[in-house]
Scaffold this active site. Structure first.
Site, PDB file in Angstrom:
ATOM      1  N   PRO A  98       0.852  -1.195   0.000  1.00 54.71           N
ATOM      2  CA  PRO A  98       0.000   0.000   0.000  1.00 54.71           C
ATOM      3  C   PRO A  98       0.884   1.239   0.000  1.00 54.71           C
ATOM      4  O   PRO A  98       1.730   1.413   0.885  1.00 54.71           O
ATOM      5  CB  PRO A  98      -0.772  -0.128   1.315  1.00 54.71           C
ATOM      6  CG  PRO A  98       0.088  -0.981   2.198  1.00 54.71           C
ATOM      7  CD  PRO A  98       0.836  -1.910   1.278  1.00 54.71           C
ATOM      8  N   GLY A 100       0.398   5.414  -0.514  1.00 49.93           N
ATOM      9  CA  GLY A 100      -0.598   6.473  -0.674  1.00 49.93           C
ATOM     10  C   GLY A 100      -0.185   7.528  -1.682  1.00 49.93           C
ATOM     11  O   GLY A 100       0.893   7.468  -2.280  1.00 49.93           O
ATOM     12  N   GLN A 149      -5.866  -1.365   2.722  1.00 51.63           N
ATOM     13  CA  GLN A 149      -5.058  -1.035   3.899  1.00 51.63           C
ATOM     14  C   GLN A 149      -5.733   0.082   4.683  1.00 51.63           C
ATOM     15  O   GLN A 149      -6.151   1.089   4.109  1.00 51.63           O
ATOM     16  CB  GLN A 149      -3.646  -0.605   3.465  1.00 51.63           C
ATOM     17  CG  GLN A 149      -2.743  -0.149   4.603  1.00 51.63           C
ATOM     18  CD  GLN A 149      -2.719   1.360   4.749  1.00 51.63           C
ATOM     19  OE1 GLN A 149      -2.796   2.087   3.754  1.00 51.63           O
ATOM     20  NE2 GLN A 149      -2.631   1.848   5.985  1.00 51.63           N
ATOM     21  N   TYR A 151      -5.422   2.852   7.870  1.00 53.20           N
ATOM     22  CA  TYR A 151      -4.807   3.545   9.007  1.00 53.20           C
ATOM     23  C   TYR A 151      -5.947   3.752   9.984  1.00 53.20           C
ATOM     24  O   TYR A 151      -6.830   4.580   9.714  1.00 53.20           O
ATOM     25  CB  TYR A 151      -4.254   4.914   8.582  1.00 53.20           C
ATOM     26  CG  TYR A 151      -2.912   4.848   7.893  1.00 53.20           C
ATOM     27  CD1 TYR A 151      -1.820   4.284   8.540  1.00 53.20           C
ATOM     28  CD2 TYR A 151      -2.735   5.361   6.620  1.00 53.20           C
ATOM     29  CE1 TYR A 151      -0.585   4.220   7.917  1.00 53.20           C
ATOM     30  CE2 TYR A 151      -1.494   5.297   5.995  1.00 53.20           C
ATOM     31  CZ  TYR A 151      -0.427   4.729   6.655  1.00 53.20           C
ATOM     32  OH  TYR A 151       0.791   4.669   6.049  1.00 53.20           O
ATOM     33  N   THR A 177      -2.375  -0.942   9.291  1.00 55.51           N
ATOM     34  CA  THR A 177      -1.007  -0.456   9.508  1.00 55.51           C
ATOM     35  C   THR A 177      -0.939   0.245  10.862  1.00 55.51           C
ATOM     36  O   THR A 177      -1.679   1.206  11.112  1.00 55.51           O
ATOM     37  CB  THR A 177      -0.588   0.503   8.377  1.00 55.51           C
ATOM     38  OG1 THR A 177      -0.662  -0.210   7.139  1.00 55.51           O
ATOM     39  CG2 THR A 177       0.828   1.023   8.577  1.00 55.51           C
ATOM     40  N   HIS A 283       8.028   0.151   7.449  1.00 55.20           N
ATOM     41  CA  HIS A 283       7.509   1.230   6.614  1.00 55.20           C
ATOM     42  C   HIS A 283       8.605   1.789   5.687  1.00 55.20           C
ATOM     43  O   HIS A 283       8.631   2.975   5.367  1.00 55.20           O
ATOM     44  CB  HIS A 283       6.954   2.348   7.505  1.00 55.20           C
ATOM     45  CG  HIS A 283       5.722   2.998   6.969  1.00 55.20           C
ATOM     46  ND1 HIS A 283       4.454   2.661   7.386  1.00 55.20           N
ATOM     47  CD2 HIS A 283       5.540   3.976   6.050  1.00 55.20           C
ATOM     48  CE1 HIS A 283       3.567   3.422   6.757  1.00 55.20           C
ATOM     49  NE2 HIS A 283       4.203   4.218   5.926  1.00 55.20           N
ATOM     50  N   ASP A 314       8.121  -6.596   4.048  1.00 54.66           N
ATOM     51  CA  ASP A 314       8.556  -5.557   3.106  1.00 54.66           C
ATOM     52  C   ASP A 314       9.652  -4.730   3.733  1.00 54.66           C
ATOM     53  O   ASP A 314      10.122  -5.010   4.826  1.00 54.66           O
ATOM     54  CB  ASP A 314       7.382  -4.703   2.595  1.00 54.66           C
ATOM     55  CG  ASP A 314       6.851  -3.697   3.611  1.00 54.66           C
ATOM     56  OD1 ASP A 314       7.542  -3.391   4.605  1.00 54.66           O
ATOM     57  OD2 ASP A 314       5.719  -3.212   3.391  1.00 54.66           O
ATOM     58  N   ARG A 338       8.723   0.956  -3.076  1.00 55.56           N
ATOM     59  CA  ARG A 338       9.260   2.034  -3.920  1.00 55.56           C
ATOM     60  C   ARG A 338       9.500   1.631  -5.382  1.00 55.56           C
ATOM     61  O   ARG A 338       9.266   2.460  -6.274  1.00 55.56           O
ATOM     62  CB  ARG A 338      10.535   2.596  -3.307  1.00 55.56           C
ATOM     63  CG  ARG A 338      10.284   3.448  -2.043  1.00 55.56           C
ATOM     64  CD  ARG A 338      11.600   3.997  -1.514  1.00 55.56           C
ATOM     65  NE  ARG A 338      11.466   4.853  -0.354  1.00 55.56           N
ATOM     66  CZ  ARG A 338      11.502   4.434   0.916  1.00 55.56           C
ATOM     67  NH1 ARG A 338      11.609   3.144   1.187  1.00 55.56           N
ATOM     68  NH2 ARG A 338      11.411   5.296   1.901  1.00 55.56           N
TER      69      ARG A 338
HETATM   70  C1  LIG Z   1       5.659   7.234  -0.754  1.00 57.07           C
HETATM   71  C2  LIG Z   1       5.252   6.129   0.183  1.00 57.07           C
HETATM   72  C3  LIG Z   1       3.962   6.109   0.692  1.00 57.07           C
HETATM   73  C4  LIG Z   1       3.551   5.069   1.528  1.00 57.07           C
HETATM   74  N1  LIG Z   1       2.249   5.009   1.931  1.00 57.07           N
HETATM   75  C5  LIG Z   1       1.851   3.995   2.704  1.00 57.07           C
HETATM   76  C6  LIG Z   1       0.489   3.872   3.064  1.00 57.07           C
HETATM   77  O1  LIG Z   1      -0.351   4.652   2.665  1.00 57.07           O
HETATM   78  N2  LIG Z   1       0.141   2.840   3.875  1.00 57.07           N
HETATM   79  C7  LIG Z   1       1.050   1.916   4.345  1.00 57.07           C
HETATM   80  O2  LIG Z   1       0.686   1.003   5.088  1.00 57.07           O
HETATM   81  N3  LIG Z   1       2.344   2.003   3.983  1.00 57.07           N
HETATM   82  C8  LIG Z   1       2.758   2.992   3.170  1.00 57.07           C
HETATM   83  N4  LIG Z   1       4.045   3.054   2.767  1.00 57.07           N
HETATM   84  C9  LIG Z   1       4.972   1.982   3.174  1.00 57.07           C
HETATM   85  C10 LIG Z   1       4.917   0.807   2.182  1.00 57.07           C
HETATM   86  O3  LIG Z   1       3.711   0.113   2.277  1.00 57.07           O
HETATM   87  C11 LIG Z   1       6.050  -0.195   2.440  1.00 57.07           C
HETATM   88  O4  LIG Z   1       5.997  -0.608   3.781  1.00 57.07           O
HETATM   89  C12 LIG Z   1       7.426   0.406   2.135  1.00 57.07           C
HETATM   90  O5  LIG Z   1       7.375   1.135   0.936  1.00 57.07           O
HETATM   91  C13 LIG Z   1       8.460  -0.696   2.032  1.00 57.07           C
HETATM   92  O6  LIG Z   1       9.732  -0.155   1.885  1.00 57.07           O
HETATM   93  P1  LIG Z   1      10.508  -0.077   0.467  1.00 57.07           P
HETATM   94  O7  LIG Z   1       9.665   0.739  -0.432  1.00 57.07           O
HETATM   95  O8  LIG Z   1      11.806   0.586   0.809  1.00 57.07           O
HETATM   96  O9  LIG Z   1      10.692  -1.480  -0.002  1.00 57.07           O
HETATM   97  C14 LIG Z   1       4.472   4.064   1.916  1.00 57.07           C
HETATM   98  C15 LIG Z   1       5.771   4.088   1.390  1.00 57.07           C
HETATM   99  C16 LIG Z   1       6.164   5.089   0.520  1.00 57.07           C
HETATM  100  C17 LIG Z   1       7.548   5.046  -0.059  1.00 57.07           C
HETATM  101  C1  LIG Z   2      -2.816   9.408   8.363  1.00 54.69           C
HETATM  102  C2  LIG Z   2      -1.884   9.814   7.335  1.00 54.69           C
HETATM  103  C3  LIG Z   2      -0.615   9.055   7.390  1.00 54.69           C
HETATM  104  C4  LIG Z   2       0.020   9.171   6.066  1.00 54.69           C
HETATM  105  C5  LIG Z   2       1.261   8.382   5.948  1.00 54.69           C
HETATM  106  C6  LIG Z   2       1.527   8.112   4.513  1.00 54.69           C
HETATM  107  C7  LIG Z   2       2.557   7.077   4.445  1.00 54.69           C
HETATM  108  O1  LIG Z   2       2.327   5.969   4.846  1.00 54.69           O
HETATM  109  C8  LIG Z   2       3.908   7.391   4.025  1.00 54.69           C
HETATM  110  O2  LIG Z   2       4.113   8.420   3.371  1.00 54.69           O
HETATM  111  O3  LIG Z   2       4.808   6.601   4.333  1.00 54.69           O
END
Ligand SMILES: Cc1cc2nc3c(=O)[nH]c(=O)nc-3n(C[C@H](O)[C@H](O)[C@H](O)COP(=O)(O)O)c2cc1C
Ligand SMILES: CCCCCCC(=O)C(=O)O
Length: 388
Positions: A98, A100, A149, A151, A177, A283, A314, A338
């Site tokens: 996931p 965002g 997913q 929050y 999450t 994350h 991840d 990513r």
């Molecule tokens: C730009 C960005 C936005 C993200 N948004 C969310 C999100 O909305 N919800 C969530 O559970 N994790 C979010 N994540 C975390 C990812 O789900 C994941 O855990 C993370 O990208 C894994 O690390 P990696 O990209 O270095 O492999 C986000 C990550 C990035 C890079």
């Molecule tokens: C309630 C908003 C939290 C946004 C986090 C977005 C995300 O997971 C990230 O950028 O990483």
């Protein structure tokens, strides 16, 4: 019908003869192309991590420390990369994480990523903070597998509404999450003064929600900034404890996974509270700087969990070899983060498809050259004992 790694490689070699059709291949080249295309704020938002970025670096280093010990002269002519999760079979041991606010990297946002996932047969996990509302994404995916997913917001009625909408729109699992009840200290974003949510990005599910709209003191159109701040404050749910997880558990009969676990004790508590799966994640190093790398924690978590629920992992998956290593150490599947967002930034849906095809080919190829024909045969015996 799925394509083999040889077919994908051959297509890439042939396409490479025509310079105008070349796309990046390595993770580093996709990242570099995305850097050229995106404005500084959006690029840094995706690329950046919390604090000094130590956890982001540790995630990658953890994969480098683990080495595969191949066996040769094995019959690897018939390869099987499929896995089962919650009664369903998926063709590859990976899903789209996931992520965002996709609108900050491409105008087609989550629709492009979801369509690419559907076309490739990779399950898609839609973020709670997607720019596109979950119903529109579901419609674009047809029958393809999608999870939602969450929050967990402070308002339980709002949580219930999100879950009910997800179930009605055909999302077949919920990923809660729990590592982001406060925004991480992302130095690049703070320096850029860039938080996409304050610009109204990433709030499609909130703005389309009847419970959320009722909470607004003024209509959304009259004071959008107040609505953005309210959504952010709902998500900053520092009161969320295991008790609140119990409440969410009761709100849905769908398989429920918890994302953001890095401690074996938390994994065990989560199982006591009825989760169906665990996503070992920090994350992508975006929350707690200095936190442990996920791959380093996986063996201890796998030992504690002892196969009672599936483990996903991840944070640092960049290539097929990383997937093989995570599976050897106890993950059933991994989430790609990513890499697909850089594909989206560079070439929209086609870019995500290309990144996914590379993962498909590499996973199968790495599996075969390791001497195994099925991903379900991977275990620690495939690895050299030179960790740490
Ligand atoms: C730009 C960005 C936005 C993200 N948004 C969310 C999100 O909305 N919800 C969530 O559970 N994790 C979010 N994540 C975390 C990812 O789900 C994941 O855990 C993370 O990208 C894994 O690390 P990696 O990209 O270095 O492999 C986000 C990550 C990035 C890079
Ligand atoms: C309630 C908003 C939290 C946004 C986090 C977005 C995300 O997971 C990230 O950028 O990483």
């Amino acid at each position: 019908m799925t394509v083999s790694c040889e077919q994908i490689q051959m297509e890439m070699y042939e396409r490479g003869l025509d310079h105008s059709r070349r796309l990046p291949v390595s993770f580093e080249d996709w990242e570099e192309e995305a850097r050229k295309i995106l404005a500084r704020g959006p690029f840094d938002y995706v690329f950046g991590a919390a604090g000094a970025g130590d956890t982001l670096k540790a995630n990658l280093a953890a994969f480098q420390k683990v080495q595969i010990r191949p066996r040769v002269c094995m019959d690897i002519s018939k390869r099987d990369t499929s896995i089962s999760l919650f009664g369903q079979t998926f063709p590859y041991p990976f899903l789209l994480a996931p992520i965002g606010v996709n609108s900050i990297v491409h105008r087609d946002a989550e629709l492009a990523a979801a369509r690419a996932a559907a076309k490739t047969g990779v399950p898609y996990i839609l973020s709670n903070v997607s720019t596109t509302p979950m119903e529109q994404v579901a419609e674009a995916m047809g029958e393809a597998v999608r999870w939602f997913q969450l929050y967990p917001p402070k308002d339980e009625q709002l949580a219930k509404s999100f879950l009910e909408r997800a179930e009605a729109a055909g999302y077949s699992a919920i990923v809660v999450t729990i590592d982001s009840t406060l925004l991480g200290w992302c130095e690049k974003d703070l320096a850029n003064g860039y938080l996409p949510f304050l610009h109204g990005e990433g709030l499609g599910n909130y703005f389309s929600d009847p419970v959320f709209r009722k909470k607004l003191k003024q209509p959304l159109e009259e004071n959008k900034l107040a609505a953005c701040k309210l959504a952010l404050s709902e998500g900053n749910n520092t009161c969320f404890t295991w008790r609140e997880l119990d409440k969410l558990r009761k709100m849905t009969n769908l398989p429920l996974l918890i994302k953001g676990i890095t401690h074996p004790d938390d994994a065990l508590i989560a199982i006591e509270h009825g989760v169906d799966g665990i996503v070992v994640s920090n994350h992508g190093g975006r929350q707690l700087d200095g936190a442990v790398a996920t791959l380093d924690m996986l063996p201890a978590i796998a030992a504690a969990v002892n196969k009672r629920v599936p483990l996903l992992l991840d944070s640092g998956i960049r290539r097929g070899a990383d997937i093989i290593k995570a599976l050897c150490l106890g993950a059933t599947a991994v989430l790609i983060g990513r890499p697909y967002i850089y594909g989206l930034a560079v070439a929209g849906q086609a870019g995500v498809e290309e990144v996914l095809r590379h993962f498909v080919a590499q996973t199968e190829l790495q599996l075969a050259i390791s001497g195994k024909a099925k991903v379900t045969e991977l275990d620690e015996s495939v690895l050299a004992r030179s960790r740490n």
